[in-house]
Each structure stands twice: as structure tokens, then as C-alpha cells.
Design a protein around this motif. Structure first.
Motif, PDB file in Angstrom:
ATOM      1  N   ALA A   1      -8.816   9.551   7.356  1.00 20.88           N
ATOM      2  CA  ALA A   1      -8.108  10.772   7.206  1.00 20.88           C
ATOM      3  C   ALA A   1      -8.513  12.256   7.455  1.00 20.88           C
ATOM      4  CB  ALA A   1      -7.439  10.917   5.580  1.00 20.88           C
ATOM      5  N   ALA A   2      -7.689  12.997   7.996  1.00 23.05           N
ATOM      6  CA  ALA A   2      -7.988  14.417   8.400  1.00 23.05           C
ATOM      7  C   ALA A   2      -7.054  15.493   7.700  1.00 23.05           C
ATOM      8  CB  ALA A   2      -8.066  14.688   9.953  1.00 23.05           C
TER       9      ALA A   2
ATOM     10  N   PRO B   1     -12.827   5.896   5.853  1.00 23.11           N
ATOM     11  CA  PRO B   1     -11.928   4.965   5.108  1.00 23.11           C
ATOM     12  C   PRO B   1     -12.569   5.023   3.620  1.00 23.11           C
ATOM     13  CG  PRO B   1     -11.557   3.748   6.934  1.00 23.11           C
ATOM     14  CD  PRO B   1     -12.639   4.801   7.112  1.00 23.11           C
ATOM     15  N   ASP B   2     -14.124   5.092   3.759  1.00 22.90           N
ATOM     16  CA  ASP B   2     -14.806   4.993   2.407  1.00 22.90           C
ATOM     17  C   ASP B   2     -14.810   6.589   1.775  1.00 22.90           C
ATOM     18  OD1 ASP B   2     -15.386   2.198   2.540  1.00 22.90           O
ATOM     19  OD2 ASP B   2     -17.255   2.578   3.465  1.00 22.90           O
TER      20      ASP B   2
ATOM     21  N   TRP C   1     -13.043  10.669  -1.932  1.00 21.91           N
ATOM     22  CA  TRP C   1     -12.192  11.866  -1.945  1.00 21.91           C
ATOM     23  C   TRP C   1     -10.854  11.610  -2.968  1.00 21.91           C
ATOM     24  CZ3 TRP C   1     -11.323  16.867  -0.113  1.00 21.91           C
ATOM     25  CH2 TRP C   1     -12.358  17.595   0.310  1.00 21.91           C
ATOM     26  N   LEU C   2     -10.334  10.737  -3.000  1.00 25.86           N
ATOM     27  CA  LEU C   2      -9.140  10.275  -3.720  1.00 25.86           C
ATOM     28  C   LEU C   2      -9.516  10.322  -5.317  1.00 25.86           C
ATOM     29  CD1 LEU C   2      -6.041   9.786  -3.759  1.00 25.86           C
ATOM     30  CD2 LEU C   2      -6.650   7.247  -3.434  1.00 25.86           C
TER      31      LEU C   2
ATOM     32  N   LEU D   1      -4.004   5.816   3.256  1.00 31.82           N
ATOM     33  CA  LEU D   1      -4.772   4.774   2.708  1.00 31.82           C
ATOM     34  C   LEU D   1      -3.680   3.524   2.728  1.00 31.82           C
ATOM     35  CD1 LEU D   1      -7.123   5.846   0.044  1.00 31.82           C
ATOM     36  CD2 LEU D   1      -7.422   5.361   2.364  1.00 31.82           C
ATOM     37  N   LEU D   2      -2.420   3.910   2.642  1.00 31.74           N
ATOM     38  CA  LEU D   2      -1.495   2.697   2.621  1.00 31.74           C
ATOM     39  C   LEU D   2      -1.388   1.954   3.910  1.00 31.74           C
ATOM     40  CD1 LEU D   2       1.336   4.630   0.572  1.00 31.74           C
ATOM     41  CD2 LEU D   2      -0.332   2.864  -0.244  1.00 31.74           C
ATOM     42  N   PRO D   3      -1.182   0.670   4.020  1.00 35.71           N
ATOM     43  CA  PRO D   3      -1.144  -0.106   5.117  1.00 35.71           C
ATOM     44  C   PRO D   3       0.082   0.054   6.136  1.00 35.71           C
ATOM     45  CG  PRO D   3      -0.967  -1.587   3.404  1.00 35.71           C
ATOM     46  CD  PRO D   3      -1.082  -0.242   2.790  1.00 35.71           C
TER      47      PRO D   3
END
Length: 200
Positions: A13-14, A136-137, A142-143, A198-200
Motif C-alpha cells: 500500500a501507499a 504487504p508485511d 502498520w495495521l 489488504l482485502l483480496p
């Protein structure tokens, strides 16, 4: 991209952040680290097995923020248990806390440190801001940190349910809680958009 996370091709993500936003998030993450405290390995660096066998605390923390971050595992908000049931729950919670809290604290420390390191590694994008790009990791770290920061701020604001959140929108501008409320709501927006990446 300003103000919210967007997915990156191939995952991650950005988000575009200005200098003030970077400073706020970093400061909150540092405060969270200080609140969580050092880990067992930092207390006994000469013994590599110490962390593996270290037992955590058996009593809940006295600070309300830490109580929110590390709640009792067997706390039942529904109804009033008998004295015997309450004592049994306390014993189960103490046992659970003793064997899990150190790992939970380590995970929260890792997430807060990931936030700090990624912000410290930003290169300026001009005009007082930068674009933060997360793998992604790193997005998952961060989440976790954003969730912990919102729990901490929510605890300080005494938010316990959705009705409390609705009241925040109606606070007058001269209320001393307003800056914390604005941070709480802003972090919520960041968290929500990061989840969507992060959702598919």
C-alpha cells in the motif's frame, strides 16, 4: 492518494503524508512504545533463553490504556458473576496473562517500531511531504500499530461504544479533547483504507 492508503501493484500500500502527518504518527508510535515498555530480552540481554522462558505479569495493568491493549482474557461484561465465578475468571485470566502478555507486548512493540522505521526511512517528495510505500508485511504491521494507537487514544477519550464515537463529531472547537479526537478519527480513516488494500 492524499489522506488514504491505496493498493500498490503486486501487493502493499501507499499513502502521501505531509511533514505534520509524519510527525504526528511518529510521535504517537514513540509514545506507544514508551507505554508498552521494554521487553524481557532488553532486561536480560546476556541470556538468550531468558525471553523464551520468561513469565509475564499475572495482574492486569493499572493504566487504563494498557488495560485496553492487554485486556483480561476471561472478562465477561455480560451480567454480574457470583463471587466464586469472578474469582475463577480472575485466576484463569492471570494464568493466561502470565504466558501470553510478553508475546503480545513484543508484537505491539514490533508494529510500533516498524511504523517509526518506515517513517524515518522516507525520502522527501517535495513540498514538505513524502509518499510512504509499504510491502504487504509492513502493511500488516502498520495495521496493528494503527489499531493500537486508536485503542490508546480511545481509552484516553473514554470511548467505549459507537455512541461515544458519534458524540466526538459534535465536540466544540474549543474543547481541549478536540486535537485527540481529530487524531483518533484521522487514524481511523487511515486504518480503514489500509484494511481495504489488504482485502483480496
Amino acid at each position: 492518494m492524499p489522506g488514504h492508503f491505496e493498493p500498490l501493484p503486486g501487493g502493499g500500500a501507499a499513502v502521501a503524508l505531509d511533514d505534520v502527518e509524519i510527525s504526528i504518527i511518529r510521535s504517537l508510535a514513540v509514545q506507544l512504545l514508551e507505554l508498552i515498555g521494554p521487553g524481557p530480552a532488553e532486561d536480560a540481554p546476556d541470556d538468550p533463553l531468558a525471553e523464551l522462558f520468561a513469565e509475564g505479569p499475572s495482574e492486569p495493568p493499572s493504566d487504563p490504556v494498557l488495560k485496553r491493549l492487554f485486556p483480561d482474557a476471561y472478562d465477561d461484561p455480560e451480567g454480574a458473576p457470583s463471587a466464586a465465578e469472578a474469582e475463577e475468571r480472575r485466576a484463569y485470566s492471570a494464568e493466561f496473562r502470565r504466558y501470553t502478555e510478553n508475546d503480545l507486548r513484543a508484537g505491539k512493540r514490533d508494529s510500533a517500531l516498524a511504523v517509526i522505521r518506515s517513517l524515518d526511512g522516507l525520502s522527501a517528495a517535495g513540498e514538505g511531504g513524502a509518499v510512504l510505500k509499504l510491502s504487504p508485511d509492513d502493511s500488516r504491521l502498520w495495521l496493528g500499530a494503527l489499531n493500537d494507537l486508536r485503542l490508546a487514544i480511545g481509552s484516553r477519550l473514554e470511548i467505549t461504544d459507537e455512541d461515544d464515537t458519534d458524540l466526538l463529531y459534535r465536540l466544540p472547537d474549543d474543547d481541549p479533547r478536540k486535537p485527540m479526537v481529530m487524531a483518533y478519527l484521522w487514524l481511523g480513516g487511515l486504518q480503514e483504507t489500509l484494511v481495504s488494500t489488504l482485502l483480496p
